[in-house]
Design an enzyme around this catalytic site. Structure first.
Site, short mmCIF file in Angstrom:
data_model
loop_
_atom_site.label_atom_id
_atom_site.label_comp_id
_atom_site.label_asym_id
_atom_site.label_seq_id
_atom_site.Cartn_x
_atom_site.Cartn_y
_atom_site.Cartn_z
N LYS A 41 94.58 66.50 89.88
CA LYS A 41 93.38 66.03 89.16
C LYS A 41 93.91 65.04 87.89
O LYS A 41 94.96 65.00 87.79
CB LYS A 41 92.28 66.72 88.65
CG LYS A 41 93.19 67.95 87.78
CD LYS A 41 92.15 69.15 87.45
CE LYS A 41 92.60 70.00 86.42
NZ LYS A 41 91.57 70.91 86.04
N TYR A 261 101.65 52.94 57.11
CA TYR A 261 100.38 52.70 56.59
C TYR A 261 99.85 53.93 55.60
O TYR A 261 100.35 55.12 55.81
CB TYR A 261 99.27 52.82 57.58
CG TYR A 261 99.26 51.48 58.56
CD1 TYR A 261 98.54 50.26 57.94
CD2 TYR A 261 99.45 51.28 59.82
CE1 TYR A 261 98.52 49.20 58.53
CE2 TYR A 261 99.16 50.23 60.55
CZ TYR A 261 98.60 49.12 59.89
OH TYR A 261 98.63 48.12 60.69
#
Length: 379
Positions: A41, A261
């Site tokens: 899956k 950042y």
């Protein structure tokens, strides 16, 4: 010279299908007399349903489990002869879709069972299905009372071709958890109500709980793809996914300089850093970002581990290579973010998640390389 896909991608994901097949064979051996299926899956846990399913078929797998009927359709294109179970049951009004593609729903309610039986009568034959009984995880499946009600509904039962009775373990990765034994006992009682029907209880971790859990069919998932099926023990599986980021630039920063950042990481010494072309768009969790001088997240480059520093951004991440010899890393050198030296469970723990999530969130921008697919055997 024409560039290869990996020449043009900052990150490369290699899927080792030889290791995948070896993992399936290890699980099959561990399961003893039980058939070993495969959960594929979620696009084979993010690694690609087409090559993964073909490789598993080559290894000898014949029973496959997906979540949604759309996934079943995709898998049927790849494996025309496979047995395909739909774990999320029968979607409302879609019985004809399942029947035409020979998809076997794992029925989870009386409503679904009645719809499937009614369609089979219109279709002209009893269609194969699984019955999923909940034994303690409290997600999908018949409750014990609902299961008894199904058995008492003679008209519906006469319209069903039940090929598998299944349940799902909640705590199998922890062998000492008392819920394992309780679920095993409840499932034994359920089996006694449908004698002669093949039974399946064990997921990846359940395979390692012993013969009392393997029954007729096991359905491993994460262990196939290299995840550790058990807590606090050495991983018995081989790594399948190897994610690497290429060095785009080498830099030197002074003590007191910040990287990335938010200026969350500050150098405590003169530091050599490498900027890798892999970020959260490529499936590298932003949670691997670090303001600590040495980790905890690491990559493998230049024959040793080096810490991730600063914030992981969309397209890149920074690592501290100060402790590597000068010249050990250059532009284009690949760093292993996940794979043979950086285990998937270890990386997931650094990110505060689990191996399942890490795999299924791997992005689509990198170059994907598949190794070890032998043939078009499924066709």
């Amino acid at each position: 010279m024409t560039p290869t896909p990996e020449d043009l991608a900052g990150a490369v994901l290699t899927i080792d299908l030889v290791a995948l097949k070896d993992n399936w064979r290890r699980l099959s051996t561990r399961a003893g007399r039980a058939e070993c299926g495969a959960a594929v899956k979620g696009n084979a846990y993010g690694l690609g349903i087409d090559p993964v399913a073909r490789a598993l078929w080559e290894a000898g797998c014949r029973s496959f489990f997906v979540a949604r009927p759309k996934e079943g359709e995709e898998l049927r294109e790849v494996l025309p002869a496979a047995t395909i179970y739909i774990l999320d049951g029968l979607f409302a009004g879609q019985a004809e879709f399942y029947a035409k593609l020979n998809l076997c729903p794992a029925l989870i309610s009386i409503e679904e069972a009645r719809e499937w039986a009614a369609f089979g009568r219109i279709y002209g034959r009893k269609l194969a299905c699984a019955i999923h009984v909940d034994t303690g995880i409290n997600r999908l499946g018949f409750s014990l009372a609902e299961f008894e009600a199904l058995l008492a509904d003679r008209f519906t039962m006469e319209g069903l071709n039940i090929s598998l009775l299944m349940s799902h373990l909640a705590c199998a990765d922890d062998p000492s958890h008392p819920l394992n034994r309780r679920q095993q006992e409840v499932f034994a009682g359920v089996r006694a109500r449908l004698p002669g029907v093949a039974a399946s209880l064990a997921n990846s971790s359940g395979v390692f709980l012993g013969d009392g859990f393997t029954h007729d069919l096991v359905r491993p998932g994460i262990a196939l793809y290299g995840g550790n099926p058990m807590q606090n023990v050495a991983n018995p599986m081989l790594p399948v996914a190897i994610l690497e980021g290429a060095v785009m630039q080498l830099r030197s920063v002074a003590a007191g300089d910040t990287v990335g950042y938010g200026a969350t990481w500050t150098a405590t010494r003169p530091t050599r850093i490498a900027i890798l072309g892999a970020g959260y768009k490529d499936g590298v969790p932003r949670a691997l970002s670090s303001h600590e001088p040495a980790g905890p997240a690491q990559v493998f480059i230049g024959d040793r581990r080096c810490p991730v520093i600063g914030r992981v951004s969309m397209d890149m991440m920074a690592i501290d290579i100060t402790d590597l010899p000068e010249g050990a890393v250059k532009r284009g050198t690949r760093a292993e973010i996940l794979g043979r030296h950086i285990g998937i469970d270890e990386a997931a723990s650094w990110a505060g998640t689990i191996s399942y999530e890490l795999l299924t969130r791997l992005g689509s921008r990198y170059a994907r390389l598949y190794t070890g697919l032998e043939s078009d055997a499924a066709r």
